[in-house]
Every structure is written in structure tokens, then in C-alpha cells.
Design an enzyme around this catalytic site. Structure first.
Site, PDB file in Angstrom:
ATOM      1  N   ASN A 119       0.992 -13.645  -4.529  1.00  0.00           N
ATOM      2  CA  ASN A 119       1.283 -14.787  -3.675  1.00  0.00           C
ATOM      3  C   ASN A 119       1.581 -15.998  -4.536  1.00  0.00           C
ATOM      4  O   ASN A 119       1.109 -16.119  -5.674  1.00  0.00           O
ATOM      5  CB  ASN A 119       0.158 -15.071  -2.680  1.00  0.00           C
ATOM      6  CG  ASN A 119      -1.049 -15.725  -3.311  1.00  0.00           C
ATOM      7  OD1 ASN A 119      -1.085 -16.937  -3.486  1.00  0.00           O
ATOM      8  ND2 ASN A 119      -2.045 -14.930  -3.659  1.00  0.00           N
ATOM      9  N   VAL A 120       2.399 -16.874  -3.993  1.00  0.00           N
ATOM     10  CA  VAL A 120       2.677 -18.184  -4.596  1.00  0.00           C
ATOM     11  C   VAL A 120       2.647 -19.190  -3.461  1.00  0.00           C
ATOM     12  O   VAL A 120       3.128 -18.918  -2.356  1.00  0.00           O
ATOM     13  CB  VAL A 120       4.021 -18.219  -5.347  1.00  0.00           C
ATOM     14  CG1 VAL A 120       3.916 -17.495  -6.682  1.00  0.00           C
ATOM     15  CG2 VAL A 120       5.152 -17.613  -4.528  1.00  0.00           C
ATOM     16  N   ARG A 121       2.081 -20.377  -3.726  1.00  0.00           N
ATOM     17  CA  ARG A 121       1.847 -21.310  -2.634  1.00  0.00           C
ATOM     18  C   ARG A 121       1.869 -22.755  -3.135  1.00  0.00           C
ATOM     19  O   ARG A 121       1.691 -23.019  -4.325  1.00  0.00           O
ATOM     20  CB  ARG A 121       0.507 -21.017  -1.963  1.00  0.00           C
ATOM     21  CG  ARG A 121      -0.672 -21.013  -2.914  1.00  0.00           C
ATOM     22  CD  ARG A 121      -1.944 -20.490  -2.253  1.00  0.00           C
ATOM     23  NE  ARG A 121      -3.061 -20.519  -3.181  1.00  0.00           N
ATOM     24  CZ  ARG A 121      -3.387 -19.535  -4.006  1.00  0.00           C
ATOM     25  NH1 ARG A 121      -2.678 -18.420  -4.026  1.00  0.00           N
ATOM     26  NH2 ARG A 121      -4.426 -19.654  -4.825  1.00  0.00           N
ATOM     27  N   HIS A 133       0.854  -1.189   0.000  1.00  0.00           N
ATOM     28  CA  HIS A 133       0.000   0.000   0.000  1.00  0.00           C
ATOM     29  C   HIS A 133       0.895   1.247   0.000  1.00  0.00           C
ATOM     30  O   HIS A 133       1.421   1.650   1.039  1.00  0.00           O
ATOM     31  CB  HIS A 133      -0.901   0.023   1.234  1.00  0.00           C
ATOM     32  CG  HIS A 133      -1.917  -1.075   1.259  1.00  0.00           C
ATOM     33  ND1 HIS A 133      -2.985  -1.113   0.397  1.00  0.00           N
ATOM     34  CD2 HIS A 133      -2.036  -2.169   2.067  1.00  0.00           C
ATOM     35  CE1 HIS A 133      -3.729  -2.182   0.657  1.00  0.00           C
ATOM     36  NE2 HIS A 133      -3.168  -2.838   1.653  1.00  0.00           N
ATOM     37  N   HIS A 157     -20.879  -8.107  -4.783  1.00  0.00           N
ATOM     38  CA  HIS A 157     -21.858  -7.205  -4.169  1.00  0.00           C
ATOM     39  C   HIS A 157     -21.724  -5.776  -4.693  1.00  0.00           C
ATOM     40  O   HIS A 157     -22.628  -4.967  -4.509  1.00  0.00           O
ATOM     41  CB  HIS A 157     -21.711  -7.227  -2.638  1.00  0.00           C
ATOM     42  CG  HIS A 157     -20.384  -6.765  -2.138  1.00  0.00           C
ATOM     43  ND1 HIS A 157     -19.242  -7.532  -2.229  1.00  0.00           N
ATOM     44  CD2 HIS A 157     -20.004  -5.616  -1.535  1.00  0.00           C
ATOM     45  CE1 HIS A 157     -18.232  -6.884  -1.687  1.00  0.00           C
ATOM     46  NE2 HIS A 157     -18.663  -5.705  -1.271  1.00  0.00           N
ATOM     47  N   ARG A 159      -1.618 -17.119  12.289  1.00  0.00           N
ATOM     48  CA  ARG A 159      -1.368 -15.925  13.099  1.00  0.00           C
ATOM     49  C   ARG A 159      -2.197 -14.767  12.546  1.00  0.00           C
ATOM     50  O   ARG A 159      -1.990 -14.316  11.424  1.00  0.00           O
ATOM     51  CB  ARG A 159       0.123 -15.588  13.070  1.00  0.00           C
ATOM     52  CG  ARG A 159       0.499 -14.377  13.911  1.00  0.00           C
ATOM     53  CD  ARG A 159       2.014 -14.231  13.983  1.00  0.00           C
ATOM     54  NE  ARG A 159       2.399 -13.083  14.783  1.00  0.00           N
ATOM     55  CZ  ARG A 159       2.784 -11.915  14.287  1.00  0.00           C
ATOM     56  NH1 ARG A 159       2.861 -11.737  12.972  1.00  0.00           N
ATOM     57  NH2 ARG A 159       3.120 -10.907  15.076  1.00  0.00           N
ATOM     58  N   GLY A 186      -6.138 -21.636  11.943  1.00  0.00           N
ATOM     59  CA  GLY A 186      -5.489 -21.217  13.174  1.00  0.00           C
ATOM     60  C   GLY A 186      -4.176 -20.503  12.957  1.00  0.00           C
ATOM     61  O   GLY A 186      -3.281 -20.565  13.810  1.00  0.00           O
ATOM     62  N   HIS A 223      -0.659  -6.829  -5.122  1.00  0.00           N
ATOM     63  CA  HIS A 223      -0.764  -8.050  -4.329  1.00  0.00           C
ATOM     64  C   HIS A 223      -0.140  -9.187  -5.123  1.00  0.00           C
ATOM     65  O   HIS A 223      -0.248  -9.233  -6.347  1.00  0.00           O
ATOM     66  CB  HIS A 223      -2.236  -8.369  -4.047  1.00  0.00           C
ATOM     67  CG  HIS A 223      -2.490  -9.805  -3.694  1.00  0.00           C
ATOM     68  ND1 HIS A 223      -2.959 -10.727  -4.612  1.00  0.00           N
ATOM     69  CD2 HIS A 223      -2.307 -10.481  -2.530  1.00  0.00           C
ATOM     70  CE1 HIS A 223      -3.081 -11.903  -4.023  1.00  0.00           C
ATOM     71  NE2 HIS A 223      -2.689 -11.800  -2.769  1.00  0.00           N
ATOM     72  N   HIS A 227       0.543  -6.138 -17.711  1.00  0.00           N
ATOM     73  CA  HIS A 227       0.058  -7.327 -18.410  1.00  0.00           C
ATOM     74  C   HIS A 227       1.109  -7.899 -19.365  1.00  0.00           C
ATOM     75  O   HIS A 227       1.096  -9.109 -19.630  1.00  0.00           O
ATOM     76  CB  HIS A 227      -1.260  -7.030 -19.114  1.00  0.00           C
ATOM     77  CG  HIS A 227      -2.427  -7.084 -18.176  1.00  0.00           C
ATOM     78  ND1 HIS A 227      -3.033  -8.271 -17.826  1.00  0.00           N
ATOM     79  CD2 HIS A 227      -3.065  -6.110 -17.475  1.00  0.00           C
ATOM     80  CE1 HIS A 227      -4.007  -8.024 -16.964  1.00  0.00           C
ATOM     81  NE2 HIS A 227      -4.045  -6.717 -16.735  1.00  0.00           N
TER      82      HIS A 227
END
Length: 310
Positions: free
Chosen positions: A115-117, A103, A182, A267, A265, A113, A152
Site C-alpha cells: 500500500n501507498v498512502r 492470495h 500474541h 466501505r 466509516g 501485500h 529484498h
């Protein structure tokens, strides 16, 4: 490579890459900011695993930047991970990844943003099920075609070695995923999103995840450098804080990573580090016609082919 041949050496390969990726991204943002450094917190999870959270706040360029690594394991996948794949319910699991949200102060610099997982779900007497996921997306407050095209192009470049159909597929998935139902509007201008990837074997999928992770900085840093010193006033700042509200709404209502972290669960401070430090909501507000604020809605918050057929 079959799912059954996935072993500890493969888990360690992914973990080593993710830790190095977190280091590289943090170092790049510290150099660019030039004023502040990341605070690091290492944490453990009672059921198993842990991670390291790194957050930079109040920098010269970045109002808040959070870059987290986590590697957790447990006896049962949480509901968010099995909603689309109920056959995995009850399996023990490992999940690891790097997730980040940036930010900036300047409203002309977009939020980003990435992420890699990697997941593995196992049970006795059955082959392990594994998959990769991730991507990156851009959320501008004021639109610039130059920035959208650059973002892109790098998204396309991340996919180009893996087949011509990969970028269009994961761009569309990103447009569909980062959509506030929404509000009936996208969160930003998209990028890439993929999940449940195990086609082609471990080496292929791991290489693709690395390509996505490695293309994030070249995609984002040039945009920050172009916009960081643009003059702005109260009008632009007010609009930025209003639009940040959309970011909060998405992350708390729809985001799979947020839901997985809370349900497993994790953090809480690390999970919610993605939220901006300041945000406002205004009742039934709409931009004035023929303004830069209106242009964001009319031009940039419309899914389109930013590469023009490239």
C-alpha cells in the site's frame, strides 16, 4: 517546501498517480492470470469521498486479488490516526491511497501485500500537517531463498536513490510492524514499511512513495511466475490454509489501515477484501521436525539480512 505550501495541485498529483498505479497493477495481474478479470465497484462515503474497489476471484493463478483505491475526507481524524499523534485530534482530514492483497491458489506462491498512502490534517489558524506512508511485504508458505533475496533486492532498489540509511531503516520497521505479538512470530519475510514521512519536503517524499509503488510489480511478479506451476497436494494446501490464519489475525488485530477504515466509516467490503477466501485454524498445531513446513518457521520466519551485506 513547507507544509503550508501544500495545495490542491499537490493533492491532485498524488491522486492521479494512485489511480494510474491501480490501473497498472490490475492490468499486470489480469495478464498473468489469463483467466479472470477484476470486478470494479465505485463507492461513496456519506461523510465525504469514496473510492473504487477491484477484486478478482477464482482465477487460474489468483484465488483472490483485491486492489483498492480510496480518497476520503472528514471533519475529524479517527482514533487510529491520532493514537501516536494526539496533537492532530480534532483536525479535518483527507486520506488517499492504494492498498492491495494477493492470495494465490498455489501454496508455493506467497501472498503479498502493498500500500501507498497520503494524509493531510488541517484546522483553522494552523499549518496543514501532511505525511506519506506505505510499503510492501511478502508472506510465503514455503520458503525459497532465491525468492526472499529477489524480494529484498527490489526493496533495496526502491530505496537506493534516497540514501543508504533508508532501506535498513524501513526494512527494520517492516520487521517490527508485521509481527504477531500474541504468536511471537513475524507474519512473513518482511520488505518495507514507512509512515509519517514528510522529511525533505513534498517532492522528495512523493518521489519516494512512487518508487515504492513502482517497485512492487518487479518484486512480486517474477516470484509468481517461478512458482505458479509447481505441483502440490493436499498437504501443502492444508498448510497454506492454516498459515493464512496468521494473516487474518494480524489484519483484524493490529493493522492500522483496517482500523482506520473501520473507524472512519469506510466501505466494509473494501476494507475486508484483504482477507483470504478460505482459511483454517488448528488447535495447538506444530510442524513435524525436518519438514518444509518446519523450515518456514526455523529459517524464513526469522528476521535476517537477506542481502548479505549488499
Amino acid at each position: 517546501m513547507s507544509e503550508a505550501t501544500i495545495g490542491i495541485e499537490h493533492v491532485n498529483q498524488v491522486r492521479d498517480y494512485l489511480l494510474k498505479l491501480q490501473d497498472n497493477i490490475c492490468q499486470a495481474f489480469e495478464r498473468l492470470d489469463g483467466d479472470s478479470r477484476f470486478r470494479e465497484d465505485e463507492w461513496t462515503r456519506e461523510e465525504g469521498g469514496g473510492g473504487r474497489s477491484r477484486v478478482l476471484e477464482g482465477g487460474a493463478v489468483f484465488e483472490k486479488a483485491g486492489i483498492n483505491f480510496s480518497h476520503v475526507h472528514g471533519s475529524e481524524l479517527p482514533p487510529s490516526a491520532t493514537a501516536a499523534r494526539p496533537e492532530l485530534a480534532g483536525r479535518r482530514f483527507q486520506a488517499m491511497g492504494v492498498s492491495l492483497v494477493i492470495h494465490p491458489h498455489n501454496p508455493y506462491v506467497p501472498t503479498s501485500h502493498a500500500n501507498v498512502r497520503f494524509f493531510i490534517a488541517e484546522k483553522e489558524g494552523a499549518e496543514p500537517v501532511w505525511w506519506f506512508g506505505g510499503g510492501f511485504d511478502l508472506t510465503p508458505y514455503y520458503g525459497f531463498e532465491e525468492d526472499a533475496i529477489h524480494w529484498h533486492r527490489l526493496s533495496h532498489e526502491a530505496c537506493s536513490a534516497f540514501g543508504d540509511a533508508v532501506y535498513p531503516r524501513y526494512k527494520q520497521w517492516c520487521d517490527d510492524y508485521f509481527y504477531l505479538k500474541h504468536r511471537a512470530e513475524p507474519r512473513g519475510i518482511g520488505g518495507l514499511f514507512f509512515d509519517d514521512l514528510n522529511e525533505g519536503g513534498f517532492e522528495y517524499c512523493f518521489a519516494f512513495m512512487q518508487s515504492v509503488g513502482n517497485h512492487y510489480l518487479p518484486a512480486y511478479l517474477p516470484i509468481v511466475e517461478r512458482r505458479r506451476d509447481m505441483a502440490y497436494g493436499e498437504r501443502e494446501r492444508t498448510f497454506q490454509l492454516y498459515r493464512r490464519g496468521r494473516y487474518v489475525e494480524f489484519n483484524l488485530v493490529y493493522d492500522r489501515g483496517t482500523l482506520f477504515g473501520l473507524q472512519s466509516g469506510g466501505r466494509t467490503e473494501a476494507i475486508l477484501m484483504s482477507l483470504p477466501p478460505l482459511v483454517t485454524w488448528r488447535y495447538d498445531w506444530h510442524p513435524e521436525p525436518d519438514t518444509p513446513e518446519a523450515e518456514l518457521y526455523e529459517v524464513f520466519l526469522k528476521p535476517r539480512d537477506w542481502l548479505g551485506g549488499e
